[in-house]
Design a protein around this motif. Sequence first.
Motif, PDB file in Angstrom:
ATOM      1  N   ASP A   1       0.859  -1.179   0.000  1.00 34.84           N
ATOM      2  CA  ASP A   1       0.000   0.000   0.000  1.00 34.84           C
ATOM      3  C   ASP A   1       0.899   1.233   0.000  1.00 34.84           C
ATOM      4  OD1 ASP A   1      -1.518   2.287   0.974  1.00 34.84           O
ATOM      5  OD2 ASP A   1      -3.095   0.872   1.556  1.00 34.84           O
ATOM      6  N   ALA A   2       0.899   1.964  -1.106  1.00 36.63           N
ATOM      7  CA  ALA A   2       1.840   3.085  -1.278  1.00 36.63           C
ATOM      8  C   ALA A   2       1.697   4.125  -0.173  1.00 36.63           C
ATOM      9  CB  ALA A   2       1.640   3.724  -2.647  1.00 36.63           C
ATOM     10  N   GLU A   3       0.481   4.381   0.282  1.00 38.58           N
ATOM     11  CA  GLU A   3       0.277   5.405   1.309  1.00 38.58           C
ATOM     12  C   GLU A   3       0.744   4.928   2.679  1.00 38.58           C
ATOM     13  OE1 GLU A   3      -3.629   6.993   1.416  1.00 38.58           O
ATOM     14  OE2 GLU A   3      -3.655   7.537  -0.708  1.00 38.58           O
ATOM     15  N   LYS A   4       0.326   3.741   3.081  1.00 38.07           N
ATOM     16  CA  LYS A   4       0.646   3.247   4.419  1.00 38.07           C
ATOM     17  C   LYS A   4       2.093   2.766   4.525  1.00 38.07           C
ATOM     18  CE  LYS A   4      -4.096   1.735   5.394  1.00 38.07           C
ATOM     19  NZ  LYS A   4      -4.958   0.556   5.676  1.00 38.07           N
ATOM     20  N   ASP A   5       2.573   2.083   3.491  1.00 35.03           N
ATOM     21  CA  ASP A   5       3.878   1.421   3.603  1.00 35.03           C
ATOM     22  C   ASP A   5       5.051   2.351   3.367  1.00 35.03           C
ATOM     23  OD1 ASP A   5       2.802  -1.059   4.304  1.00 35.03           O
ATOM     24  OD2 ASP A   5       2.448  -1.591   2.206  1.00 35.03           O
ATOM     25  N   ALA A   6       4.812   3.531   2.851  1.00 38.27           N
ATOM     26  CA  ALA A   6       5.905   4.505   2.689  1.00 38.27           C
ATOM     27  C   ALA A   6       6.517   4.862   4.041  1.00 38.27           C
ATOM     28  CB  ALA A   6       5.393   5.753   1.979  1.00 38.27           C
ATOM     29  N   ASP A   7       5.732   4.741   5.105  1.00 42.76           N
ATOM     30  CA  ASP A   7       6.252   5.039   6.450  1.00 42.76           C
ATOM     31  C   ASP A   7       7.294   4.020   6.892  1.00 42.76           C
ATOM     32  OD1 ASP A   7       4.578   7.218   6.606  1.00 42.76           O
ATOM     33  OD2 ASP A   7       2.989   6.140   7.676  1.00 42.76           O
ATOM     34  N   LYS A   8       7.332   2.857   6.246  1.00 36.50           N
ATOM     35  CA  LYS A   8       8.268   1.800   6.622  1.00 36.50           C
ATOM     36  C   LYS A   8       9.622   1.945   5.921  1.00 36.50           C
ATOM     37  CE  LYS A   8       4.395  -1.427   7.191  1.00 36.50           C
ATOM     38  NZ  LYS A   8       3.747  -2.663   6.681  1.00 36.50           N
ATOM     39  N   PHE A   9       9.746   2.909   5.009  1.00 38.49           N
ATOM     40  CA  PHE A   9      10.982   3.039   4.240  1.00 38.49           C
ATOM     41  C   PHE A   9      12.153   3.404   5.154  1.00 38.49           C
ATOM     42  CE2 PHE A   9       9.633   3.943  -0.422  1.00 38.49           C
ATOM     43  CZ  PHE A   9       8.736   2.892  -0.370  1.00 38.49           C
ATOM     44  N   ASN A  10      13.264   2.696   4.963  1.00 34.07           N
ATOM     45  CA  ASN A  10      14.520   3.058   5.618  1.00 34.07           C
ATOM     46  C   ASN A  10      15.286   3.961   4.656  1.00 34.07           C
ATOM     47  OD1 ASN A  10      17.010   3.293   6.790  1.00 34.07           O
ATOM     48  ND2 ASN A  10      17.476   1.104   6.819  1.00 34.07           N
ATOM     49  N   LEU A  11      15.247   5.249   4.927  1.00 30.58           N
ATOM     50  CA  LEU A  11      15.935   6.223   4.086  1.00 30.58           C
ATOM     51  C   LEU A  11      17.245   6.675   4.721  1.00 30.58           C
ATOM     52  CD1 LEU A  11      12.842   8.350   2.981  1.00 30.58           C
ATOM     53  CD2 LEU A  11      13.935   6.455   1.758  1.00 30.58           C
ATOM     54  N   GLU A  12      17.652   5.992   5.773  1.00 31.22           N
ATOM     55  CA  GLU A  12      18.876   6.324   6.489  1.00 31.22           C
ATOM     56  C   GLU A  12      20.029   5.420   6.066  1.00 31.22           C
ATOM     57  OE1 GLU A  12      21.236   8.392   9.377  1.00 31.22           O
ATOM     58  OE2 GLU A  12      19.234   8.837   8.627  1.00 31.22           O
ATOM     59  N   ASN A  13      19.883   4.114   6.313  1.00 28.40           N
ATOM     60  CA  ASN A  13      20.962   3.154   6.024  1.00 28.40           C
ATOM     61  C   ASN A  13      20.428   1.831   5.474  1.00 28.40           C
ATOM     62  OD1 ASN A  13      19.725   2.336   8.385  1.00 28.40           O
ATOM     63  ND2 ASN A  13      21.626   1.930   9.494  1.00 28.40           N
ATOM     64  N   PRO A  14      19.645   1.870   4.379  1.00 32.44           N
ATOM     65  CA  PRO A  14      19.136   0.624   3.809  1.00 32.44           C
ATOM     66  C   PRO A  14      20.280  -0.233   3.269  1.00 32.44           C
ATOM     67  CG  PRO A  14      18.798   2.415   2.269  1.00 32.44           C
ATOM     68  CD  PRO A  14      19.306   3.037   3.547  1.00 32.44           C
ATOM     69  N   PRO A  15      20.099  -1.554   3.256  1.00 31.84           N
ATOM     70  CA  PRO A  15      21.152  -2.419   2.715  1.00 31.84           C
ATOM     71  C   PRO A  15      21.252  -2.283   1.200  1.00 31.84           C
ATOM     72  CG  PRO A  15      19.203  -3.703   3.242  1.00 31.84           C
ATOM     73  CD  PRO A  15      18.942  -2.322   3.747  1.00 31.84           C
ATOM     74  N   GLN A  16      22.473  -2.490   0.704  1.00 36.50           N
ATOM     75  CA  GLN A  16      22.705  -2.501  -0.742  1.00 36.50           C
ATOM     76  C   GLN A  16      22.991  -3.929  -1.170  1.00 36.50           C
ATOM     77  OE1 GLN A  16      24.898   0.660  -3.331  1.00 36.50           O
ATOM     78  NE2 GLN A  16      26.451  -0.820  -2.759  1.00 36.50           N
ATOM     79  N   ARG A  17      22.255  -4.409  -2.179  1.00 39.42           N
ATOM     80  CA  ARG A  17      22.394  -5.800  -2.612  1.00 39.42           C
ATOM     81  C   ARG A  17      22.220  -5.886  -4.124  1.00 39.42           C
ATOM     82  NH1 ARG A  17      20.960 -10.073   1.959  1.00 39.42           N
ATOM     83  NH2 ARG A  17      22.564 -11.048   0.692  1.00 39.42           N
ATOM     84  N   ASN A  18      22.434  -7.097  -4.669  1.00 41.19           N
ATOM     85  CA  ASN A  18      22.092  -7.357  -6.077  1.00 41.19           C
ATOM     86  C   ASN A  18      20.980  -8.384  -6.195  1.00 41.19           C
ATOM     87  OD1 ASN A  18      23.273 -10.122  -6.293  1.00 41.19           O
ATOM     88  ND2 ASN A  18      25.212  -9.043  -6.013  1.00 41.19           N
ATOM     89  N   THR A  19      20.597  -9.011  -5.059  1.00 36.71           N
ATOM     90  CA  THR A  19      19.536 -10.018  -5.045  1.00 36.71           C
ATOM     91  C   THR A  19      18.701  -9.807  -3.793  1.00 36.71           C
ATOM     92  OG1 THR A  19      20.978 -11.611  -6.172  1.00 36.71           O
ATOM     93  CG2 THR A  19      19.019 -12.497  -5.088  1.00 36.71           C
ATOM     94  N   VAL A  20      17.386  -9.634  -3.958  1.00 38.34           N
ATOM     95  CA  VAL A  20      16.495  -9.426  -2.825  1.00 38.34           C
ATOM     96  C   VAL A  20      15.543 -10.614  -2.718  1.00 38.34           C
ATOM     97  CG1 VAL A  20      14.912  -8.031  -4.263  1.00 38.34           C
ATOM     98  CG2 VAL A  20      14.773  -7.904  -1.749  1.00 38.34           C
ATOM     99  N   ALA A  21      15.412 -11.145  -1.492  1.00 38.86           N
ATOM    100  CA  ALA A  21      14.473 -12.239  -1.247  1.00 38.86           C
ATOM    101  C   ALA A  21      13.107 -11.613  -0.935  1.00 38.86           C
ATOM    102  CB  ALA A  21      14.961 -13.117  -0.100  1.00 38.86           C
ATOM    103  N   VAL A  22      12.243 -11.569  -1.938  1.00 38.43           N
ATOM    104  CA  VAL A  22      10.921 -10.963  -1.762  1.00 38.43           C
ATOM    105  C   VAL A  22      10.107 -11.854  -0.820  1.00 38.43           C
ATOM    106  CG1 VAL A  22       8.804 -10.224  -2.922  1.00 38.43           C
ATOM    107  CG2 VAL A  22      11.026  -9.919  -4.049  1.00 38.43           C
TER     108      VAL A  22
END
Length: 566
Positions: free
Chosen positions: A487-508
Amino acid sequence: MASSGLLLLLGCLASALLAGATKVHHHEFIVQETPVKRLCEEHNIITVNGQFPGPTLEVREGDTLVVNVVNRAQYNVTIHWHGIRQFRTGWADGPEFVTQCPIKPGGSYKYRFTIEGQEGTLWWHAHSSWLRATVYGALIIRPREDKPYPFEKPSREVPILLGEWWNANPVEVIREAQRTGGGPNVSDAFTVNGQPGDLYNCSREDTTAISVKPGETALLRFINSALNHELFVSIASHKMTVVGVDASYTKPFVTSVLMIAPGQTTDVLVTMDQAPTRYYIAARGYVTAQGVAFDNTTTTAILEYDCGCTTELGPTIPPAFPTLPAFNDTGAATAFSAGIKSPRKVEIPSPVDENLFFTVGLGLFNCEPGQLCGGPNNNTRFTASMNNVSFVFPKATSLLHAHYYDMPGVFTTDFPAYPPVQFDYTAQNVSQSLWQPIPATKLYKLRFGSVVQVVLQDTSIVTPENHPIHLHGYDFYILAEGFGNYDAEKDADKFNLENPPQRNTVAVPVNGWAVIRFRADNPGVWLMHCHLDVHITWGLAMAFLVEDGYGELQSLEAPPVDLPMC
């Protein structure tokens, strides 16, 4: 005159020192059949240079690799350098029919690329059919000579490649599945550095053993090379400090269990602070699909203290065994994923130019008239898709070749930015009218330099599942993960905009979603796909076409003269 000569000499010396800071490493990979005995049976498997796993390549950041691959096997082959950014060198990326045509039996191709801005553990593997089952190896990137690790230098470094073994020819396993439309036979064992370990028949004598000394700290470089299983990993009585993933450093955090998806790497520091005896390193599957067969075995290696002392805790005493999560322990997988963060505040690409929403999941095709198929429902064939498009790889040329030479009819650039039909993606009973995707070769075009955000949403069509999604040619930041429908409105609050991990493969997450972001600063055609190989075989893939920018440094290099032709 003398001063100008001195300046010239000093300039030459400076250039020589600068040139000496990086190296060009030359290797030859002979792809060939090799007899190997596992689980009491001997098989001819495809190897590189007769080794299983293949050679470990060790370089420093800034170095160039030149690898001449000679195909003496009976199958077409390509080699993918998993996680390497390949700036402007897309021709060396390796996925079959995406960036190159395969190297045919008797042929060769020289991969050449420079490693820029990456340190840590990556790996290489075949990217053609299911040859990756036995054709893979570690790729270790150390810092430049004058640059230390961002942690105390370990006493020793050990690559640990987790694999999957069939008592059969893996290529024939997937060919049979493609013929019937059913699921492929599951593997017979997992392996650590090519060996199944003590818990399998005829395997105890060859179990991988890692010798360590009391009090030292070792850097263990875990690589999940398995074809179709995410894996939990633990070491008896020892804590692990995660310091890197996918050739990106992380904020150190301590854990007793890892969850590593196929394609992912995890670097951990382990201090040998226990009694001087033997301890198992153990791995088994993390499985989220419902009602699907899986390999429920456990592979082991042994962490063996070498203290130069006499002890009764020697080989006669069985190694201590770790506690592993249950095969379906999504809580353990989620907790591990949540612990991975960048070591410091990062500059996240912004503002977003492309907001994309991709559903990922399985599906079913109706069987052709007169054909008997092995899918789960009323004579069907398994398939998979992203945004209801089941990716079809070309056969007569590669996508990159077709793009570079502007060849019509090979692909279209109308991959949908959003699902063509919005629905309750994680509902228990998705309408079967949504189960059949469209087979096509669709790419999504990106302007050079644009900032791309992708929501990857699992669906419960056929079964919900944790999907490891790998993007070629790029690292990305994982801004958030969650369960249910995004949910774009509700889940935007969960974004880590400070120190998110950097990867090449994400386990959805199973029945969930992940949000990734990257800047499209590398021109070429870049595959994004599920790294469960059965799923890419079924079409769970798409590709980005990143246009050239301005000038030579923002443009794809010309194809090498020895690029294989179809």
